[in-house]
Design an enzyme around this catalytic site. Structure first.
Site, PDB file in Angstrom:
ATOM      1  N   TYR A  33       0.829  -1.206   0.000  1.00  0.00           N
ATOM      2  CA  TYR A  33       0.000   0.000   0.000  1.00  0.00           C
ATOM      3  C   TYR A  33       0.861   1.253   0.000  1.00  0.00           C
ATOM      4  CZ  TYR A  33       0.894   0.989   4.969  1.00  0.00           C
ATOM      5  OH  TYR A  33       1.493   1.309   6.151  1.00  0.00           O
ATOM      6  N   ARG A  52       8.519   4.024  -4.460  1.00  0.00           N
ATOM      7  CA  ARG A  52       8.527   3.076  -3.328  1.00  0.00           C
ATOM      8  C   ARG A  52       7.532   1.936  -3.590  1.00  0.00           C
ATOM      9  NH1 ARG A  52       7.520   5.425   2.559  1.00  0.00           N
ATOM     10  NH2 ARG A  52       5.406   5.647   1.761  1.00  0.00           N
ATOM     11  N   ARG A  99      -8.501 -19.811  -0.716  1.00  0.00           N
ATOM     12  CA  ARG A  99      -7.398 -19.698   0.240  1.00  0.00           C
ATOM     13  C   ARG A  99      -6.380 -20.830   0.082  1.00  0.00           C
ATOM     14  NH1 ARG A  99      -5.447 -21.185   5.056  1.00  0.00           N
ATOM     15  NH2 ARG A  99      -4.554 -19.529   6.348  1.00  0.00           N
ATOM     16  N   HIS A 101      -1.849 -20.984   0.415  1.00  0.00           N
ATOM     17  CA  HIS A 101      -0.656 -20.153   0.595  1.00  0.00           C
ATOM     18  C   HIS A 101       0.088 -19.912  -0.722  1.00  0.00           C
ATOM     19  CE1 HIS A 101      -1.593 -21.066   4.713  1.00  0.00           C
ATOM     20  NE2 HIS A 101      -0.658 -20.247   5.144  1.00  0.00           N
ATOM     21  N   LYS A 147       6.423  -1.976   2.093  1.00  0.00           N
ATOM     22  CA  LYS A 147       5.214  -1.388   2.676  1.00  0.00           C
ATOM     23  C   LYS A 147       4.039  -2.334   2.451  1.00  0.00           C
ATOM     24  CE  LYS A 147       3.213   3.255   3.099  1.00  0.00           C
ATOM     25  NZ  LYS A 147       3.243   3.415   4.538  1.00  0.00           N
ATOM     26  N   GLU A 180      11.770   2.891  14.795  1.00  0.00           N
ATOM     27  CA  GLU A 180      10.810   3.895  14.304  1.00  0.00           C
ATOM     28  C   GLU A 180       9.534   3.748  15.107  1.00  0.00           C
ATOM     29  OE1 GLU A 180       9.568   3.109  10.233  1.00  0.00           O
ATOM     30  OE2 GLU A 180       9.711   0.944  10.555  1.00  0.00           O
ATOM     31  N   LEU A 204      10.832   1.322   7.649  1.00  0.00           N
ATOM     32  CA  LEU A 204      10.277   1.733   6.367  1.00  0.00           C
ATOM     33  C   LEU A 204      10.970   3.044   5.974  1.00  0.00           C
ATOM     34  CD1 LEU A 204       8.031   1.187   4.197  1.00  0.00           C
ATOM     35  CD2 LEU A 204       6.877   3.098   5.276  1.00  0.00           C
TER      36      LEU A 204
HETATM   37  C1  PLP Z   1       6.244   1.998   9.835  1.00  0.00           C
HETATM   38  C2  PLP Z   1       6.267   3.330   9.144  1.00  0.00           C
HETATM   39  N1  PLP Z   1       7.387   4.071   9.205  1.00  0.00           N
HETATM   40  C3  PLP Z   1       7.458   5.282   8.620  1.00  0.00           C
HETATM   41  C4  PLP Z   1       6.375   5.817   7.938  1.00  0.00           C
HETATM   42  C5  PLP Z   1       6.490   7.166   7.316  1.00  0.00           C
HETATM   43  O1  PLP Z   1       6.559   7.069   5.933  1.00  0.00           O
HETATM   44  P1  PLP Z   1       6.116   8.288   4.981  1.00  0.00           P
HETATM   45  O2  PLP Z   1       6.921   9.460   5.397  1.00  0.00           O
HETATM   46  O3  PLP Z   1       6.439   7.809   3.622  1.00  0.00           O
HETATM   47  O4  PLP Z   1       4.659   8.499   5.221  1.00  0.00           O
HETATM   48  C6  PLP Z   1       5.202   5.058   7.826  1.00  0.00           C
HETATM   49  C7  PLP Z   1       4.047   5.584   7.077  1.00  0.00           C
HETATM   50  O5  PLP Z   1       3.051   4.945   6.934  1.00  0.00           O
HETATM   51  C8  PLP Z   1       5.143   3.787   8.443  1.00  0.00           C
HETATM   52  O6  PLP Z   1       4.024   3.038   8.378  1.00  0.00           O
END
Ligand code: PLP
Length: 285
Positions: A33, A52, A99, A101, A147, A180, A204
């Protein structure tokens, strides 16, 4: 105009949008996403988000998905919803199949879900006063740079924070490395410089994080993309988190311990000002 959804190109109000119970995103979290925000009628950092997305799709072996028509759909829905401050959510899953895997063969194509909703801005009081966080063991999988829609550990950590009267949780590795927040990247400020976890498989790579680093360095603000531990975090002059809808949010307390005197500091304010200035300049150009 209302908030809108498009499921495989079929546009409807969000509450009327439907997807099969065999969607692999629903059954397995087998999808990726993006979330893109708009300012003054423009989607911001769209190309960066699409790049991304490409990396995420490739990482989960959905190289065959073409992004360009999806980007056109996103733009179309965004314009049709005509919301002054919108967030466009895009989810692409490995499609609908009974369903199992194993990947479905033959592949019937992905399910593409787009929604356009109003952004709920973070309270001004939170921006002015800062927020409290807890630390939380990072129990996510080993590729959080992708993501994916697999966000259960993030949801559990966020709820653990809320249950303790805090705004968010900061993921910390078994070795005490600060990674984070549950949906935002984290920066710590010390002696005028900034520290943030490097972009590897353990965070991320935020689009906002990258933009802030790009804006800070020419202003003489040193940014170190280096690992640091919880002691460093607790001893920082300032801590803030960053994201598409979070923007720059000061953290003034972690696990009940005040950060930098328990008040938002000048670097968080400066970084938010740099980001806002950059957004406005790019809107008007
Ligand atoms: C785990 C995580 N880290 C960092 C971010 C920040 O990313 P961005 O600046 O691209 O929104 C997000 C955004 O959804 C996230 O889910």
């Amino acid at each position: 105009m209302p908030e809108l959804a498009a499921v495989n190109g079929r546009i409807s109000p969000i509450d009327e949008a439907k997807i099969s119970i065999n969607d692999r995103g629903m059954v397995f979290g087998d999808g990726v996403y993006e979330v893109i925000a708009s300012y003054r009628g423009r989607l911001f950092l769209f190309d960066e988000h699409l790049r991304r997305l490409r990396r995420s799709l490739d990482a989960i072996r959905m190289e065959y998905v073409e992004i360009e028509p999806i980007a056109e759909q996103m733009n179309y829905l965004f314009e049709r919803a005509a919301l002054p401050r919108a967030k466009v959510y895009l989810q692409i899953t490995r499609g609908t199949a009974p369903r199992d895997h194993a990947f479905p063969v033959p592949t019937r194509g992905p399910n593409v879900i787009i929604t356009v909703r109003e952004v709920h801005e973070i309270d001004q009081a939170k921006l002015d006063r800062g927020v409290a966080c807890i630390t939380h063991r990072d129990i996510r999988w080993g590729r959080v740079d992708v993501k994916t829609t697999n966000l259960l550990p993030n949801c559990l950590a966020k709820q653990a924070a809320l249950d303790r009267g805090c705004f968010d949780a900061i993921f910390v590795s078994g070795e005490g490395i600060v990674r984070e927040a549950t949906s935002a990247n984290l920066f710590a400020a010390k002696n005028g410089g900034l520290w943030t976890h490097p972009t590897d498989e353990r965070i991320l790579g935020g689009i906002t994080r990258a933009k802030l680093i790009e804006l800070a360095r020419p202003k003489g603000i040193e940014v170190r993309e280096e690992k640091f531990d919880v002691d460093f975090l607790l001893g920082a002059d300032e801590v803030f988190i960053t994201g598409t809808t979070t923007e720059v949010l000061p953290i003034i307390n972690v696990d009940g311990r005040p950060i930098g005197g328990g008040k938002p500091g000048p670097l968080a304010r400066r970084m938010l000002a740099l980001l806002t200035e950059w957004l406005l300049m790019n809107v008007d150009s």
